[in-house]
Design an enzyme around this catalytic site. Structure first.
Site, PDB file in Angstrom:
ATOM      1  CG  ASP A 348      33.872  36.840  45.005  1.00 40.26           C
ATOM      2  OD1 ASP A 348      35.108  36.740  45.002  1.00 40.26           O
ATOM      3  OD2 ASP A 348      33.265  37.908  44.786  1.00 40.26           O
ATOM      4  CD  GLU A 385      37.561  35.978  48.100  1.00 41.27           C
ATOM      5  OE1 GLU A 385      38.659  36.195  47.532  1.00 41.27           O
ATOM      6  OE2 GLU A 385      36.476  36.399  47.652  1.00 41.27           O
TER       7      GLU A 385
END
Length: 695
Positions: A348, A385
């Site tokens: 993330d 990401e």
């Protein structure tokens, strides 16, 4: 019972609480503490039974060994030192701290002002000091026995070219599934139950990417609104599975899930959050890292160390530039691979992990170097990401091998193309062929791009064709949260409708978009539930909706679309020309590997590429043999993407192929019925067609 530290003088290399067979060795890092206390608790975590200063310090690691303790021991820490926020120090021994290396968490975080190191409401704000004991409200760590019967379990290590990713939420996937036993819904055991595994294997999925399952608490402000943290992007325990996903109290349930997925040929990828923690900004609670060593664990403002430096939008940023914090992240990753047997990670806000001591993103930074040289981690699947909210944080295409990257350009361009935006032919052609502009550098392959139509963050595929705007009213933020640029189209009516024409148009566009995804080079990722047309009622930010909004609705599943998705995945697996390892450029001697055509059969030229109103493009792909099959065409397809109206289509001659057979037509209900194609055929409006050489 009275416990004390053994006089046995040794330092184990492991951090955390390690059961040795005769006792437990405790070790925790703090560079600036003056004393660290080990606190033992009753089995239910409610009564503190012992408090002992760790007796040994070496290299900023505090440690001690307690004979007679074993698995199930409940514990936490208290750290003594300066409370001087302006210098970055926030030690407060009144606050019980979760071990950063805790392998299991017991209890439920009960929000109370005592969890904060300062006095809530004080005029001095976070410069004040709170003397209340936080232990009654805190979660605690539990000592684990790592043994588990992994007999027969093997890492799959499937090539990226053969990978089909399915992003899913453990609770969301199982809570409403009619065939998952009630007592297993929402759990790891429910996730690996026969109905779920049967669904995934029949669909053709090869890897499940689960949303965060490392321990996270519910945010206080969400609980105050009657909501909770559903997605889980607020990690507090990087080694511990989330308790709410367990049907009992044993972390072996997670291991059972992994083992069952492996037996079905499915890899497990974890969505992990190492860019920040659940402690928030300097005005957040003191739960673990802040109390152990705020100055080391977090990035602080260079102008005033009282304040957190935030590149994540959550209030804090984990300081992976610090060697011991980096070690914690790497130890965590190695633990999930070595002990829990997972197959990879999706990071993330991964740009934050690439920020150096000088804060700029650095693709050659310490975190990436450490991953690449690590013999355990370099061989697993790694997905970034590729953005955060800091300056220079958008880094799509900027990560080093072996990382793959979520490609939001793919999502946006494919949505815009099928929505009918002008001037999209050149863009969508890049997405069909692996987004080479972003990824074809530094010896990266054609699988660097993780292609997606939708993900947990944003509209589902069904909502992309059903809503013009977001509908996040249930989140309690006046519909101000979530993305506004969704590139969606409601096809004539906002939300559900009984209009057969609109519903047919929506179904057709979903087929077109899913076909595009599975015919594109790169690695496809499907959002769990998209294959059955799951809707979130237009909510594109369901992070706090642990309810029917966020859960997959199996009762209204579209079986026709489910069958289409399964056949599209099988079609992809059958055709090697859709899954190249390297980027194709159409240059060189030998057979043509890639070529672009207009609808009249002529090659695309500069004028055609520049036509803003062009809605159709024809792509030829071939897989050409190597080694003993040099120059031999092993597999070839002619693909037509038509986002416009019906038109006459002339099929070109390529590599000596003069006659083609149509094997896919998304404009037809029976999309996969083969049919002989004339040299000139009608291309229906809004469709994807695929042709292979006539037999």
């Amino acid at each position: 019972m009275t416990f004390s530290f053994s006089e046995l003088d040794f330092l184990k290399p492991e951090l955390g609480a390690e059961f040795t067979g005769d006792g437990v060795h405790f070790a925790v890092f703090s560079a600036h503490a003056e004393q660290v206390d080990l606190c033992l608790f009753s089995p239910d975590g409610k009564e503190e039974t012992a408090r002992m200063p760790l007796p040994k310090r070496e290299g900023d690691i505090w440690s001690g060994y307690v004979a007679g303790l074993g698995p199930g021991t409940v514990y936490g820490y208290r750290a003594h030192g300066l409370y001087e926020p302006s210098a970055g120090h926030r030690f407060n021994p009144n606050k019980l701290l979760l071990d950063p290396y805790a392998k299991q968490v017991i209890g439920e975080l009960a929000w109370d002002d005592a969890l904060y190191g300062y006095r809530i409401g004080a005029a001095e704000a976070d410069l004040s000091f709170d003397e209340r004991d936080s232990a009654p409200f805190m979660v605690k760590g539990v000592v684990q026995d790592p043994t588990f019967d992994w007999d027969g379990d093997q890492a799959i290590r499937r090539p990226w070219t053969d990978t089909i990713i399915y992003e899913a939420h453990v609770r969301g996937m199982t809570m409403l599934h009619p065939d998952v036993p009630d007592e297993l819904r929402g759990t790891f055991l429910g996730m690996c139950s026969d109905p779920i595994i049967d669904h995934l294997t029949k669909l053709g999925i090869t890897a499940v990417e689960v949303l965060p399952i490392q321990y996270f608490p519910d945010d206080r402000y969400l609980l105050d609104k009657g909501l909770r943290n559903y997605w889980g992007y607020q990690t507090l325990g990087f080694f511990a599975p989330q308790p709410r996903f367990m049907s009992g109290d044993r972390i072996t349930e997670f291991k059972t899930m992994v083992k069952r997925f492996h037996a079905a040929g499915i890899e497990v990828i974890m969505d992990v959050v190492y860019n920040h923690t659940a402690e928030g900004s300097e005005r957040g609670p003191t739960l673990s890292f802040r109390g152990l060593d705020n100055l080391s664990y977090y990035r602080l403002s260079p102008e005033d160390k009282r304040h957190s430096y935030d590149t994540t939008g959550t209030g804090n940023t984990l300081n992976v530039a610090h060697p011991m914090v980096l070690r914690m992240v790497l130890d965590s990753l190695r633990y999930w691979v070595g002990v829990m047997h997972v197959d990879g990670f999706r990071f993330d806000l991964a740009s934050t992990l690439g920020r150096t001591r000088h804060v700029e993103f650095d693709r050659d930074g310490g975190f990436f170097d450490a991953i690449r040289q690590d013999p355990v981690l370099a061989g697993v699947k790694l997905i970034a990401e590729p953005w955060d909210v800091g300056d220079g944080g958008y880094q799509v295409g900027g990560f080093p091998h072996p990382f793959r990257e979520w490609n939001d350009k793919y999502r946006d361009d494919v949505r815009r193309y099928w929505k009918g935006d002008e001037g999209m032919i050149a863009n969508v052609s890049q997405r069909l062929t692996g987004s080479a502009v972003q990824f074809n550098h530094s010896d990266r392959g054609a699988t660097a791009s993780i292609n997606l139509l939708s993900a947990h963050d944003g509209f589902t595929l069904a909502d992309t064709v059903s809503y013009d705007g977001k509908h996040n009213e249930a989140n309690g933020e006046d519909n101000q949260d979530g993305h506004s640029a969704n590139h969606s189209h409601n096809m004539g009516w906002e939300g559900p409708t009984d209009d057969d024409g609109i519903n047919a148009a929506r179904a057709r566009r979903r087929r077109n978009m899913m076909a595009t995804l599975l015919l594109s080079q790169g690695v496809p990722m499907i959002l769990g539930g998209d294959e059955i047309a799951n809707s979130q009622g237009g909510n594109n930010n369901a992070y706090c909706q642990d309810n029917e909004i966020g859960w997959t609705d199996w009762s209204g599943r579209d079986d026709s679309f489910l069958d289409f998705c399964g056949r599209m995945i099988a079609f992809r697996k059958e055709h090697g020309c859709l899954r190249p390892e390297r980027f194709l450029n159409g240059e060189g001697d030998g057979p043509t590997e890639i070529a672009w055509f207009r609808e009249d059969g002529a090659p695309m030229d500069e004028e055609a590429w520049g036509q803003a109103g062009r809605r159709i493009v024809v792509l030829y792909l071939a897989k050409v043999g190597t080694n003993g099959e040099v120059g031999k065409v092993l597999d070839q397809l002619l693909l037509v993407f038509n986002a416009g109206g019906e038109c006459e289509l002339r099929l070109p001659s390529v590599n000596g192929v003069e006659a083609w057979e149509r094997v896919l037509d998304t404009g037809a209900q029976a999309s996969f019925d083969p049919a002989a194609a004339e040299a000139t055929v009608k291309a229906p409006g809004e469709c994807v067609l695929a042709f292979q050489p006539a037999s």
